[in-house]
Design a protein around this motif. Sequence first.
Motif, PDB file in Angstrom:
ATOM      1  N   GLN A  44       0.800  -1.311   0.100  1.00  0.00           N
ATOM      2  CA  GLN A  44       0.002   0.061  -0.077  1.00  0.00           C
ATOM      3  C   GLN A  44       0.839   1.089   0.054  1.00  0.00           C
ATOM      4  N   ILE A  45       2.383   1.247   0.368  1.00  0.00           N
ATOM      5  CA  ILE A  45       3.151   2.402   0.565  1.00  0.00           C
ATOM      6  C   ILE A  45       4.306   1.841  -0.446  1.00  0.00           C
ATOM      7  N   ALA A  46       5.218   2.993  -0.603  1.00  0.00           N
ATOM      8  CA  ALA A  46       6.159   2.544  -1.516  1.00  0.00           C
ATOM      9  C   ALA A  46       7.494   2.487  -0.495  1.00  0.00           C
ATOM     10  N   PRO A  47       8.475   1.488  -0.874  1.00  0.00           N
ATOM     11  CA  PRO A  47       9.519   1.189   0.387  1.00  0.00           C
ATOM     12  C   PRO A  47      10.183   2.408   0.814  1.00  0.00           C
ATOM     13  N   LYS A  48      10.508   3.612   0.119  1.00  0.00           N
ATOM     14  CA  LYS A  48      10.988   4.763   0.576  1.00  0.00           C
ATOM     15  C   LYS A  48      10.324   5.333   1.538  1.00  0.00           C
ATOM     16  N   ILE A  49       8.897   5.289   1.575  1.00  0.00           N
ATOM     17  CA  ILE A  49       8.102   5.961   2.639  1.00  0.00           C
ATOM     18  C   ILE A  49       8.462   4.993   4.001  1.00  0.00           C
TER      19      ILE A  49
ATOM     20  N   ASP B 212      11.091   3.262   4.654  1.00  0.00           N
ATOM     21  CA  ASP B 212      12.548   3.376   5.078  1.00  0.00           C
ATOM     22  C   ASP B 212      12.557   4.854   5.661  1.00  0.00           C
ATOM     23  N   GLU B 213      11.794   5.847   5.293  1.00  0.00           N
ATOM     24  CA  GLU B 213      11.689   7.201   5.906  1.00  0.00           C
ATOM     25  C   GLU B 213      11.194   7.142   7.669  1.00  0.00           C
ATOM     26  N   LYS B 214      10.367   6.154   7.692  1.00  0.00           N
ATOM     27  CA  LYS B 214       9.689   5.807   9.118  1.00  0.00           C
ATOM     28  C   LYS B 214      10.669   5.032   9.886  1.00  0.00           C
ATOM     29  N   GLN B 215      11.514   4.127   9.537  1.00  0.00           N
ATOM     30  CA  GLN B 215      12.324   3.158   9.949  1.00  0.00           C
ATOM     31  C   GLN B 215      13.688   4.324  10.431  1.00  0.00           C
ATOM     32  N   MET B 216      14.010   5.226   9.642  1.00  0.00           N
ATOM     33  CA  MET B 216      15.002   5.951   9.919  1.00  0.00           C
ATOM     34  C   MET B 216      14.538   7.039  11.152  1.00  0.00           C
ATOM     35  N   ALA B 217      13.418   7.432  11.107  1.00  0.00           N
ATOM     36  CA  ALA B 217      12.884   8.485  12.236  1.00  0.00           C
ATOM     37  C   ALA B 217      12.878   7.572  13.518  1.00  0.00           C
ATOM     38  N   TYR B 218      12.565   6.226  13.422  1.00  0.00           N
ATOM     39  CA  TYR B 218      12.499   5.351  14.676  1.00  0.00           C
ATOM     40  C   TYR B 218      14.122   5.314  15.214  1.00  0.00           C
ATOM     41  N   THR B 219      14.933   4.934  14.087  1.00  0.00           N
ATOM     42  CA  THR B 219      16.394   4.723  14.529  1.00  0.00           C
ATOM     43  C   THR B 219      16.862   5.897  15.227  1.00  0.00           C
ATOM     44  N   VAL B 220      16.876   7.135  14.628  1.00  0.00           N
ATOM     45  CA  VAL B 220      17.207   8.397  15.174  1.00  0.00           C
ATOM     46  C   VAL B 220      16.709   8.725  16.596  1.00  0.00           C
ATOM     47  N   SER B 221      15.370   8.371  16.829  1.00  0.00           N
ATOM     48  CA  SER B 221      14.824   8.602  17.817  1.00  0.00           C
ATOM     49  C   SER B 221      15.236   7.601  19.068  1.00  0.00           C
ATOM     50  N   ALA B 222      15.556   6.406  18.855  1.00  0.00           N
ATOM     51  CA  ALA B 222      16.198   5.380  19.468  1.00  0.00           C
ATOM     52  C   ALA B 222      17.477   6.043  20.050  1.00  0.00           C
ATOM     53  N   GLY B 223      18.115   6.392  18.816  1.00  0.00           N
ATOM     54  CA  GLY B 223      19.696   6.953  19.368  1.00  0.00           C
ATOM     55  C   GLY B 223      19.621   8.016  20.196  1.00  0.00           C
ATOM     56  N   GLU B 224      18.724   8.930  20.247  1.00  0.00           N
ATOM     57  CA  GLU B 224      18.675  10.099  21.008  1.00  0.00           C
ATOM     58  C   GLU B 224      18.189   9.696  22.224  1.00  0.00           C
ATOM     59  N   ASN B 225      17.116   8.783  22.473  1.00  0.00           N
ATOM     60  CA  ASN B 225      16.756   8.082  23.768  1.00  0.00           C
ATOM     61  C   ASN B 225      17.961   7.499  24.583  1.00  0.00           C
ATOM     62  N   SER B 226      18.749   6.655  23.729  1.00  0.00           N
ATOM     63  CA  SER B 226      19.852   5.954  24.262  1.00  0.00           C
ATOM     64  C   SER B 226      20.905   6.921  24.699  1.00  0.00           C
ATOM     65  N   ASN B 227      21.105   8.296  24.138  1.00  0.00           N
ATOM     66  CA  ASN B 227      21.836   9.193  24.278  1.00  0.00           C
ATOM     67  C   ASN B 227      21.509   9.835  25.656  1.00  0.00           C
ATOM     68  N   ALA B 228      20.257  10.159  25.897  1.00  0.00           N
ATOM     69  CA  ALA B 228      19.754  10.792  26.948  1.00  0.00           C
ATOM     70  C   ALA B 228      20.152   9.762  28.126  1.00  0.00           C
TER      71      ALA B 228
END
Length: 405
Positions: free
Chosen positions: A148-153, A155-171
């Motif tokens: 129902q969606i393109a892989p690019k979309i 990937d963007e959501k997965q990247m957002a999750y990875t970034v937020s997980a990194g920020e949480n780990s850093n905090a």
Amino acid sequence: MIIVLIIAAAAVLFKANFIVKKVDVIKAVSMPLKETVFGVGYVGAEVISDVAAQVSGKIERTPLAEGAEVKSGEVLVIIDAAEFNNALDSAKVNLQKAEAQLESIKTNISLIGENMAIARSNMEKSAAVMEFNRKETARYKSLLDSNQIAPKIYDEKQMAYTVSAGENSNASVALKILAIEKEKQAVSEKLAASDIENAKISIKQAALKCEYSSIRAPFDGVIVKRFAEEGMVINSGSPVMRVVKKGSYWVSSYIDISQMQNIRAGLSAEIILNRQPGAKYIGKVYRIEQEGDKITEELKVDILFDSNIQNLYLDEKAEVHIETSGRTALAIPSSCVAAAADGRKGVFTLEGSKTVFKKIEFGIMDRSGFIEVVNGLAGGESIVRFDEMHKLRENETVAVKKEGL
């Protein structure tokens, strides 16, 4: 010539036998008498203190001489306190440093606490974002799987999750680092508090040494001996002065055990120092030892001076006269006592110009030289006193030289 010598000798013998003795006549009088027990001893004291130094150092000054009276707390010896004053100043500086260090650590702990609150808030926010992105990633994964969606979309959501997980780990890491730093600062705080206590202890010790540099009298008394002089270097514990407590001087006298039956604590006594035979001091029986000397058969009796006596010397010899009893009674001078040919004790009375021997029962002997008449005289009799009483005979004619004591 021989006849002349015989006549001269007979004349001398006649004169010796018939010369009239000149005597004194006195009357028995009623007077207060005191019976005493005699003893010899030495001056001592109940309370003697060898005042010692509590710090080591060089004596700077000894202002008082032997024999000086001192008040409790009065300075006896001054030790050079420069070293102790320097130690006190240094301890005070160390205390200021430790207090400043503790204040700095407390400020750091407060700042760390504020930063931890910020880090905790950031971690909570990043955790919320991470959780949202995780759910979004999972939802978009389902959409991707159903084309129902393109892989690019996705990937963007997965990247957002990875970034937020990194920020949480850093905090989380930042919060842990701050917690570790806070623990370190807490340890430093305890050490700084310990440094403060140690500095305070050092101040007290240095202050005590400064105080101990002035050695003071422990009580009102008299300095009887100096052990230290100006310029001497002494160690802690070394005696500097011997002080006798005021009012604690006594004479340790030795009394024959056979005379102890009437002696008890509290009895009055007269004390005579050998170097002052004309002076009489008053004292009281203070203490009686309960174990006698097997050889001398004497007991030690301590006689405490009633008042503070000046210029006494420890161990000087003295005699004591303890008053064991006293009463008012008929008495005569002991010099009037005579002995009859059969050994009876009595006196010669004068009847007319003739001596009459009367047997007397005597009582206590007073130190003033009078002796009690218990029986044998009614009072008022004329009693004979002669320089050589042993030469008087009963019914002897005498001449009165003097009447009265």
